[in-house]
Design an enzyme around this catalytic site. Structure first.
Site, PDB file in Angstrom:
ATOM      1  N   GLN A  54     -26.047   4.828 -26.576  1.00 43.00           N
ATOM      2  CA  GLN A  54     -27.365   5.383 -25.362  1.00 43.00           C
ATOM      3  C   GLN A  54     -26.419   6.104 -24.534  1.00 43.00           C
ATOM      4  OE1 GLN A  54     -30.380   5.949 -26.752  1.00 43.00           O
ATOM      5  NE2 GLN A  54     -30.329   7.000 -25.221  1.00 43.00           N
TER       6      GLN A  54
ATOM      7  N   LYS B 292     -36.289   3.133 -31.198  1.00 43.31           N
ATOM      8  CA  LYS B 292     -34.883   3.259 -32.235  1.00 43.31           C
ATOM      9  C   LYS B 292     -34.702   2.145 -33.237  1.00 43.31           C
ATOM     10  CE  LYS B 292     -32.408   6.830 -29.848  1.00 43.31           C
ATOM     11  NZ  LYS B 292     -31.348   7.426 -28.930  1.00 43.31           N
TER      12      LYS B 292
ATOM     13  N   ASP C  10     -24.992  10.116 -33.395  1.00 42.41           N
ATOM     14  CA  ASP C  10     -25.347  11.291 -32.573  1.00 42.41           C
ATOM     15  C   ASP C  10     -24.921  12.279 -32.685  1.00 42.41           C
ATOM     16  OD1 ASP C  10     -26.899  10.548 -31.101  1.00 42.41           O
ATOM     17  OD2 ASP C  10     -26.028   9.438 -29.488  1.00 42.41           O
TER      18      ASP C  10
END
Ligand code: NDP
Length: 296
Positions: free
Chosen positions: A98, A54, A121
């Site tokens: 994460q 990422k 997200d």
């Protein structure tokens, strides 16, 4: 019928190039550089790989990448304090924590402490509610990637019968909401669904997000249907490690009109959509027009 392969790798490269173009324009015309902060708690090997890639791709499209690696026994208080700092940092437009988090941390609490406008997200409860009521939100990356590929392949999805197999909060449910938003007739199937093969056979669009290797065989697929395989399953075959989806690719490709492979289908789209969401968040924060074709 031999299915057309929907090349997610190539499509994701196209999306990243679009993002990079827009980022360059933002810098030149507005002096703004979008920034993505990624928070990793602990040393889970798979999470480390995801976070690394990422960060790499964020920099490649010209954005600023801020990585925060915290000790596995970081307290909830310290993690929430970091998120608060990132929420208030104007250079940070997107925040990603994460998952999974170590067991002593409350995932819902942590996710819901992120500013919804920076929740790239799309897991914050406000974004879930906004998506569910058809309002502007941050959309979870994997279903957004699936939607982009479907729109690219079909143009309009209006009136199509779609079946989503899997009802998780991160893939199945938001995927169903997005398809509904594009006026599909949507069925969500799960482990208690009766006659799953019949349900899947009715679909013009099948999205499989189950996590069971090759569970959907070709004879469940309606002739000419579009198959989006979200599953990523590691199996051992002929003494070798292999990555397969939730769909039995070989038999499904004989009946489908179009199909995503695993690997090289949905997977690469997820990070591309994370970058697209960061760009969208940056444009919204600065009251600039949103990037075209990169949102739901
Ligand atoms: P979850 O385990 O959270 O959800 C799986 C869903 O599948 C559940 O709703 C479950 O039903 C349903 N299910 C399980 N067994 C069956 C069955 N026999 N018949 C019908 N439905 C079944 O998984 P995720 O949604 O997180 O992930 C799904 C897959 O997608 C995984 O392989 C994962 O690795 C992959 N993935 C890929 C991503 C990418 O970037 N490409 C991103 C995220 C996930 P029930 O609710 O009834 O238990």
């Amino acid at each position: 019928m031999v299915a057309q392969v929907i090349d997610g790798k190539a499509f994701a490269a196209k999306v990243r190039a679009q993002v990079a173009d827009q980022v360059a324009k933002l810098k030149e015309e507005n002096g703004i550089t979008p920034g993505l902060a990624v928070v990793l708690v602990g040393e889970d090997p798979a999470s480390q790989v995801y976070v690394r890639s990422k960060g790499k791709m964020t920099v490649e499209v010209g954005m600023n990448s801020y990585e925060h690696k915290l000790d596995v026994d970081t307290s909830e208080k310290d993690l929430l304090a970091l998120i608060d700092k990132l929420n208030n940092d104007p250079a940070v437009h997107g925040i990603l924590v994460q998952l999974p988090l170590p067991k002593h941390l409350n995932e819902d609490l942590v996710i819901n402490s992120i500013d919804p406008a920076k929740d790239v997200d799309g897991f914050h409860i406000s974004n879930v509610g906004l998506l569910g009521t058809g309002q502007k939100s941050m959309v979870p990356c994997t279903p957004l990637g699936c939607l982009m590929m479907l729109r690219d392949h079909h143009g309009s999805l209006s009136g199509m019968d779609a079946v989503v197999v899997g009802r998780s909060n991160i893939v199945g449910k938001p995927m169903a909401q997005l398809l509904l938003g594009d006026s599909c007739t949507v069925t969500i199937a799960h482990s208690r669904t009766k006659d799953l093969p019949d349900v899947v056979r009715r679909a013009d669009i099948v999205v499989a997000a189950v996590g069971r290797p090759e569970m959907v065989p070709g004879d469940w697929i309606k002739e000419g249907a579009t198959v989006i395989d979200v599953g990523i399953n590691r199996i051992e075959r002929d003494g070798k490690n292999k990555l397969v989806g939730d769909v039995d690719y070989a038999s499904a490709a004989e009946r489908a009109g179009a199909i995503t492979p695993v690997p090289g289908g949905v997977g690469p789209m997820t990070i591309a959509c994370l970058l697209a969401n960061t760009l969208t968040a940056c444009c919204r924060a600065n009251k600039l027009p949103e990037p075209e074709g990169l949102t739901a």
